[in-house]
Design a protein around this motif. Structure first.
Motif, PDB file in Angstrom:
ATOM      1  N   VAL A  68       0.973  -1.072   0.044  1.00 11.61           N
ATOM      2  CA  VAL A  68       0.049   0.008   0.063  1.00 11.61           C
ATOM      3  C   VAL A  68       0.725   1.243   0.076  1.00 11.61           C
ATOM      4  O   VAL A  68       0.599   2.289  -0.702  1.00 11.61           O
ATOM      5  CB  VAL A  68      -1.002  -0.072   1.258  1.00 11.61           C
ATOM      6  CG1 VAL A  68      -1.756   1.274   1.249  1.00 11.61           C
ATOM      7  CG2 VAL A  68      -1.925  -1.197   1.186  1.00 11.61           C
ATOM      8  N   GLY A  69       1.939   1.156   0.760  1.00 10.75           N
ATOM      9  CA  GLY A  69       3.026   2.460   0.701  1.00 10.75           C
ATOM     10  C   GLY A  69       3.463   2.640  -0.978  1.00 10.75           C
ATOM     11  O   GLY A  69       3.268   3.824  -1.289  1.00 10.75           O
ATOM     12  N   ALA A  70       3.836   1.631  -1.571  1.00  7.15           N
ATOM     13  CA  ALA A  70       4.184   1.723  -3.078  1.00  7.15           C
ATOM     14  C   ALA A  70       3.000   2.311  -4.032  1.00  7.15           C
ATOM     15  O   ALA A  70       3.232   3.130  -4.586  1.00  7.15           O
ATOM     16  CB  ALA A  70       4.775   0.489  -3.738  1.00  7.15           C
ATOM     17  N   LEU A  71       1.766   1.846  -3.592  1.00 12.06           N
ATOM     18  CA  LEU A  71       0.637   2.057  -4.315  1.00 12.06           C
ATOM     19  C   LEU A  71       0.370   3.700  -4.238  1.00 12.06           C
ATOM     20  O   LEU A  71      -0.057   4.311  -5.096  1.00 12.06           O
ATOM     21  CB  LEU A  71      -0.521   1.168  -4.194  1.00 12.06           C
ATOM     22  CG  LEU A  71      -1.766   1.782  -4.623  1.00 12.06           C
ATOM     23  CD1 LEU A  71      -1.597   1.339  -6.278  1.00 12.06           C
ATOM     24  CD2 LEU A  71      -2.942   0.859  -3.953  1.00 12.06           C
ATOM     25  N   THR A  72       0.597   4.261  -2.600  1.00  7.39           N
ATOM     26  CA  THR A  72       0.441   5.497  -2.528  1.00  7.39           C
ATOM     27  C   THR A  72       1.245   6.514  -3.422  1.00  7.39           C
ATOM     28  O   THR A  72       0.850   7.488  -4.013  1.00  7.39           O
ATOM     29  CB  THR A  72       0.558   5.790  -1.172  1.00  7.39           C
ATOM     30  OG1 THR A  72      -0.197   4.801  -0.096  1.00  7.39           O
ATOM     31  CG2 THR A  72       0.507   7.311  -0.541  1.00  7.39           C
ATOM     32  N   VAL A  73       2.345   6.096  -3.234  1.00  8.62           N
ATOM     33  CA  VAL A  73       3.471   6.755  -4.359  1.00  8.62           C
ATOM     34  C   VAL A  73       3.062   6.720  -5.720  1.00  8.62           C
ATOM     35  O   VAL A  73       2.812   7.918  -6.437  1.00  8.62           O
ATOM     36  CB  VAL A  73       4.879   6.205  -4.162  1.00  8.62           C
ATOM     37  CG1 VAL A  73       5.907   6.843  -5.238  1.00  8.62           C
ATOM     38  CG2 VAL A  73       5.487   6.144  -2.691  1.00  8.62           C
TER      39      VAL A  73
END
Length: 255
Positions: A68-73
């Motif tokens: 989810v952290g990468a998707l936020t980026v």
């Protein structure tokens, strides 16, 4: 209904697979069940992450939500998204503490954690008890037994049912989840052994017994830990239930 395995490694990513994540499609609707370490890369092979209809997180262990952290980026900083990200927040159905926990995952420092807000990217919704409609799908979240608040998902499209356990130990609720499902996508973290911790994970045998007793039509085994011998898990499952198979990352299955 189509099920694509984005990752099926339990606890950590393995040498041949990301951690847990599953793309489910019916008609024009695309949802993702869990988004563990490494799954965003695999997702991009099969679907545009900007065009998902919802993300559902069974629980907040990293092997189920770290990407989810990468998707936020991606959703904040992609130079040419198909729309303005602020115009279409992604619905995220997740445990109640998800907004804070995922903000902490994304925050650049501990000092900035309190100021990190993901509401420009996501529309957080607490996992409901009642079924919810997401495009072509009706989804029911059922609490499972694990070391933290955890849900399994019963996903229905037309007359087809996919039951996904998330992480769970043996419990009455997992049988309810699997009742008459066309496909039971079940964790099977290890081969059965007497000293297995209670209320943590299922073995291949326990997953198969659940499928048999619940009247499921097909068993797909997932979440094997990288140090687990897959053949042993599959053999003990098939001794109790057929058809059973181990899923593979990057493979698509018809429900």
């Amino acid at each position: 209904m189509k099920l694509t395995v984005l990752g099926c490694s339990g606890s950590i990513p393995g040498p041949d697979s990301p951690a847990s994540g599953y793309l489910v499609e019916a008609g024009d609707t695309r949802i993702v069940l869990d988004l563990g370490n490494g799954t965003l890369g695999m997702l991009q092979r099969f679907a545009d992450p900007f065009l998902l209809d919802a993300l559902l997180l069974s629980h907040l262990h990293p092997d189920h939500c770290a990407d989810v952290g990468a998707l936020t980026v991606m959703r904040r900083y992609h130079p040419a998204p198909p729309y303005e990200p602020t115009q279409r927040r992604l619905p995220v159905l997740a445990p109640p503490e998800a907004p804070d926990r995922l903000a902490a995952l994304y925050a650049p420092s501990a000092a900035e954690r309190a100021e990190t807000d993901l509401s420009d990217v996501y529309e957080f919704r607490e996992l409901p008890v009642a079924p919810v409609r997401i495009g072509s799908f009706e989804v029911r979240a059922i609490p499972m037994t694990h070391v933290c608040p955890t849900w399994g998902f019963r996903v229905t499209a037309g007359d087809k049912v996919l039951a996904y356990t998330g992480d769970t130990g043996p419990c009455a609720e997992v049988a309810e989840l699997a009742r008459d499902a066309d496909v039971l996508l079940s964790e099977a973290s290890w081969a059965d052994f007497p000293e297995a911790p209670a209320g943590l994970h299922l073995s291949g045998r326990q997953a198969a017994e659940t499928a048999r007793e619940a009247g499921a039509r097909r068993l797909l085994l997932t979440h094997l830990q990288p140090w687990t011998e897959g053949r042993a898990v599959l053999d003990e499952a098939r001794a109790c239930f057929e058809p059973a198979e181990l899923v593979q990352a990057g493979h698509t299955y018809t429900v």
